[in-house]
Motif scaffolding. Structure first.
Motif, short mmCIF file in Angstrom:
data_model
loop_
_atom_site.label_atom_id
_atom_site.label_comp_id
_atom_site.label_asym_id
_atom_site.label_seq_id
_atom_site.Cartn_x
_atom_site.Cartn_y
_atom_site.Cartn_z
N LYS A 16 0.81 -1.22 0.00
CA LYS A 16 0.00 0.00 0.00
C LYS A 16 0.84 1.27 0.00
O LYS A 16 0.40 2.31 -0.45
N GLN A 17 2.07 1.20 0.50
CA GLN A 17 2.92 2.37 0.57
C GLN A 17 3.98 2.30 -0.52
O GLN A 17 4.29 1.22 -1.05
N ALA A 18 4.56 3.46 -0.84
CA ALA A 18 5.57 3.51 -1.91
C ALA A 18 6.73 2.59 -1.59
O ALA A 18 7.23 1.88 -2.47
N ARG A 19 7.18 2.57 -0.34
CA ARG A 19 8.31 1.71 0.03
C ARG A 19 7.96 0.24 -0.17
O ARG A 19 8.78 -0.54 -0.64
N SER A 20 6.74 -0.13 0.17
CA SER A 20 6.31 -1.52 0.00
C SER A 20 6.25 -1.89 -1.48
O SER A 20 6.64 -2.99 -1.88
N ASN A 21 5.73 -0.95 -2.29
CA ASN A 21 5.70 -1.20 -3.73
C ASN A 21 7.09 -1.39 -4.30
O ASN A 21 7.32 -2.24 -5.17
N GLU A 22 8.03 -0.59 -3.81
CA GLU A 22 9.41 -0.70 -4.27
C GLU A 22 10.01 -2.04 -3.87
O GLU A 22 10.75 -2.66 -4.63
N LEU A 23 9.69 -2.51 -2.66
CA LEU A 23 10.21 -3.80 -2.20
C LEU A 23 9.68 -4.93 -3.07
O LEU A 23 10.43 -5.81 -3.50
N VAL A 24 8.37 -4.92 -3.33
CA VAL A 24 7.77 -5.98 -4.16
C VAL A 24 8.35 -5.93 -5.57
O VAL A 24 8.67 -6.98 -6.15
N ALA A 25 8.52 -4.73 -6.11
CA ALA A 25 9.10 -4.61 -7.46
C ALA A 25 10.53 -5.15 -7.49
O ALA A 25 10.93 -5.83 -8.44
N ALA A 26 11.29 -4.87 -6.43
CA ALA A 26 12.67 -5.37 -6.35
C ALA A 26 12.68 -6.89 -6.26
O ALA A 26 13.52 -7.56 -6.89
N VAL A 27 11.77 -7.45 -5.50
CA VAL A 27 11.69 -8.91 -5.35
C VAL A 27 11.34 -9.56 -6.69
O VAL A 27 11.95 -10.56 -7.10
#
Length: 210
Positions: A16-27
């Motif tokens: 839901k947050q930008a940091r979380s989106n970035e983590l999922v994209a990195a994974v």
């Protein structure tokens, strides 16, 4: 004998947050790289986490196991391809056979571009191919084909259109997979797609005339 339980393939939660989106994209980006380099048999969550530069615990917040990551990669690829092909079929400003020709060219090119990743994901297909989530992802593509055929063959019986849908999707899937099993030049892709489109368009014309 107890039935072996299937692994969970749905993501634990949506970021839901930008940091979380970035983590999922990195994974997911790391997963693509690990899968391409190691193949499905050596694909592990620890390798993906290491490649992504995140902890395994952080990865598990969103993906419960490697099957969930592989399914996400596969479902994302299905969605991209389905959206592209559905947009072609839904373009009613163009004649049906023009759309079919464009569909064939787009599909054959997509199969060639995604060949290496598809082979790796196919190795992992037993983990999720019969799951309800997988069937739901594929359903939208099948609906697009049925809608197209209802327009292209308005006078045909329902049974004829159902057969046409099966033959169209099965033919594209089978020949696309076979053709893309080795690297192809641009000229080969265009020539093959042209020939396949000619055959399918001639067959559709015959169905429409009947």
């Amino acid at each position: 004998m107890t039935e072996r339980r299937r692994p969970q393939i749905a993501s634990r939660k949506a970021p839901k947050q930008a940091r979380s989106n970035e983590l999922v994209a990195a994974v997911l980006e790391a997963a693509v790289q690990v899968l391409a380099a190691e193949g499905a048999q050596r694909f592990t969550t620890s390798r993906v986490a290491e490649k992504a530069g995140v902890s395994v615990g952080s990865l598990y917040q969103y993906f419960p196991n490697k099957a969930a990551i592989l399914f996400r990669l596969q479902s994302d690829e299905w969605r991209r391809t389905t959206a592209m092909l559905s947009a072609i079929l839904a373009d009613t400003a163009r004649p049906p056979l023009d759309r079919l020709r464009s569909l064939v060219h787009a599909f054959v090119r997509s199969e060639c571009e995604e060949a290496a990743m598809r082979v790796a994901l196919n190795d992992a297909a037993p983990l999720y191919r019969d799951a309800p989530e997988a069937r739901a992802v594929r359903q939208s593509g099948e609906e697009a084909v049925r809608t197209y055929l209802a327009e292209a063959l308005p006078g045909a019986p329902d049974a004829t259109r159902a057969l046409a849908a099966d033959l169209l999707t099965d033919t594209l899937s089978a020949v696309g997979k076979q053709f893309s099993e080795r690297p192809r030049t641009e000229q080969e892709i265009v020539a093959y797609a042209d020939g396949l489109a000619d055959m399918l368009c001639a067959w559709m014309e015959k169905l429409a005339a009947a």
